[in-house]
Each structure stands twice: as structure tokens, then as C-alpha cells.
Design a protein around this motif. Structure first.
Motif, PDB file in Angstrom:
ATOM      1  N   LEU A 166       0.908  -1.316   0.055  1.00 15.12           N
ATOM      2  CA  LEU A 166       0.199  -0.179  -0.112  1.00 15.12           C
ATOM      3  C   LEU A 166       0.830   1.313  -0.005  1.00 15.12           C
ATOM      4  O   LEU A 166       1.863   1.172   0.463  1.00 15.12           O
ATOM      5  N   ARG A 188      -2.311  -3.029   6.441  1.00 16.13           N
ATOM      6  CA  ARG A 188      -1.136  -3.229   5.807  1.00 16.13           C
ATOM      7  C   ARG A 188      -0.620  -4.585   5.680  1.00 16.13           C
ATOM      8  O   ARG A 188      -0.391  -5.333   4.912  1.00 16.13           O
ATOM      9  N   ARG A 196      -1.994   7.375   3.863  1.00 17.14           N
ATOM     10  CA  ARG A 196      -3.395   6.682   3.777  1.00 17.14           C
ATOM     11  C   ARG A 196      -4.253   7.064   2.627  1.00 17.14           C
ATOM     12  O   ARG A 196      -4.957   6.555   2.017  1.00 17.14           O
ATOM     13  N   ALA A 242      -9.171  -0.533   0.870  1.00 13.09           N
ATOM     14  CA  ALA A 242      -8.231  -0.530   1.685  1.00 13.09           C
ATOM     15  C   ALA A 242      -8.512   0.649   2.839  1.00 13.09           C
ATOM     16  O   ALA A 242      -8.551   0.312   3.986  1.00 13.09           O
ATOM     17  N   GLN A 243      -9.211   1.795   2.354  1.00 12.99           N
ATOM     18  CA  GLN A 243      -9.659   2.822   3.158  1.00 12.99           C
ATOM     19  C   GLN A 243     -10.825   2.426   3.961  1.00 12.99           C
ATOM     20  O   GLN A 243     -11.020   2.453   5.063  1.00 12.99           O
ATOM     21  N   ALA A 247      -2.958  -6.769   3.537  1.00 18.52           N
ATOM     22  CA  ALA A 247      -2.896  -6.350   2.055  1.00 18.52           C
ATOM     23  C   ALA A 247      -2.065  -7.155   1.061  1.00 18.52           C
ATOM     24  O   ALA A 247      -1.025  -8.079   1.658  1.00 18.52           O
ATOM     25  N   TYR A 270      -9.689  -0.116   6.641  1.00 15.83           N
ATOM     26  CA  TYR A 270      -9.183   0.752   7.591  1.00 15.83           C
ATOM     27  C   TYR A 270     -10.278   1.410   8.670  1.00 15.83           C
ATOM     28  O   TYR A 270     -10.238   1.013   9.991  1.00 15.83           O
ATOM     29  N   GLU A 308      -4.083   0.760  10.968  1.00 18.29           N
ATOM     30  CA  GLU A 308      -3.468   0.702   9.733  1.00 18.29           C
ATOM     31  C   GLU A 308      -2.547  -0.427   9.783  1.00 18.29           C
ATOM     32  O   GLU A 308      -2.478  -0.951   8.460  1.00 18.29           O
ATOM     33  N   TRP A 350      -4.393   5.400  -0.493  1.00 16.90           N
ATOM     34  CA  TRP A 350      -4.955   3.979  -0.272  1.00 16.90           C
ATOM     35  C   TRP A 350      -6.010   3.864  -1.357  1.00 16.90           C
ATOM     36  O   TRP A 350      -6.804   4.592  -1.460  1.00 16.90           O
TER      37      TRP A 350
END
Length: 69
Positions: A21, A66, A25, A32-33, A69, A36, A62, A28
């Protein structure tokens, strides 16, 4: 016994295939956001219900995203 040598060329393919990533942030992808925000909301709710500090929740959320991912 032949000496063992390693070169960056042999190590690089593993790194290239790893999906990382972006550092920031806001950069992203939306999935992914969203993940999160979901993790952060759950951590914050748990902290509220258990009268616990929330200081590290953002960092923990976070890291969770990560690592998945």
C-alpha cells in the motif's frame, strides 16, 4: 563446497510480486480505506465499552490493513 553467493537480482523478484500500500493513507485504494475505517470503528467501540484509551487505535488499524494487503 562451492561458496554461496546471493545477488540482488535473485532477491528482487520476491519483492516485486509483493503488493504494498502507498505510504500515505489518503492514497490507498478505496477498499483498503474502507477496511481501515471498519477496523478503526471496531477498536474505538471496544475502547468506549471498556473505558480504555484509544491513542494507538489508528496505528493498530493501519497495521492490520497493511498486513492483510
Amino acid at each position: 563446497m562451492a561458496p554461496m553467493t546471493a545477488t540482488i537480482a535473485t532477491a528482487t523478484p520476491a519483492i516485486e510480486h509483493c503488493r504494498l500500500l502507498p505510504e500515505r493513507r489518503p492514497e490507498w485504494p478505496s477498499g483498503a480505506q474502507s477496511a481501515y475505517r471498519g477496523v478503526l470503528d471496531e477498536l474505538d467501540a471496544w475502547c468506549r465499552n471498556n473505558d480504555a484509551p484509544r491513542g494507538l487505535n489508528s496505528w493498530i488499524a493501519e497495521e492490520a490493513v497493511r498486513r492483510s494487503a
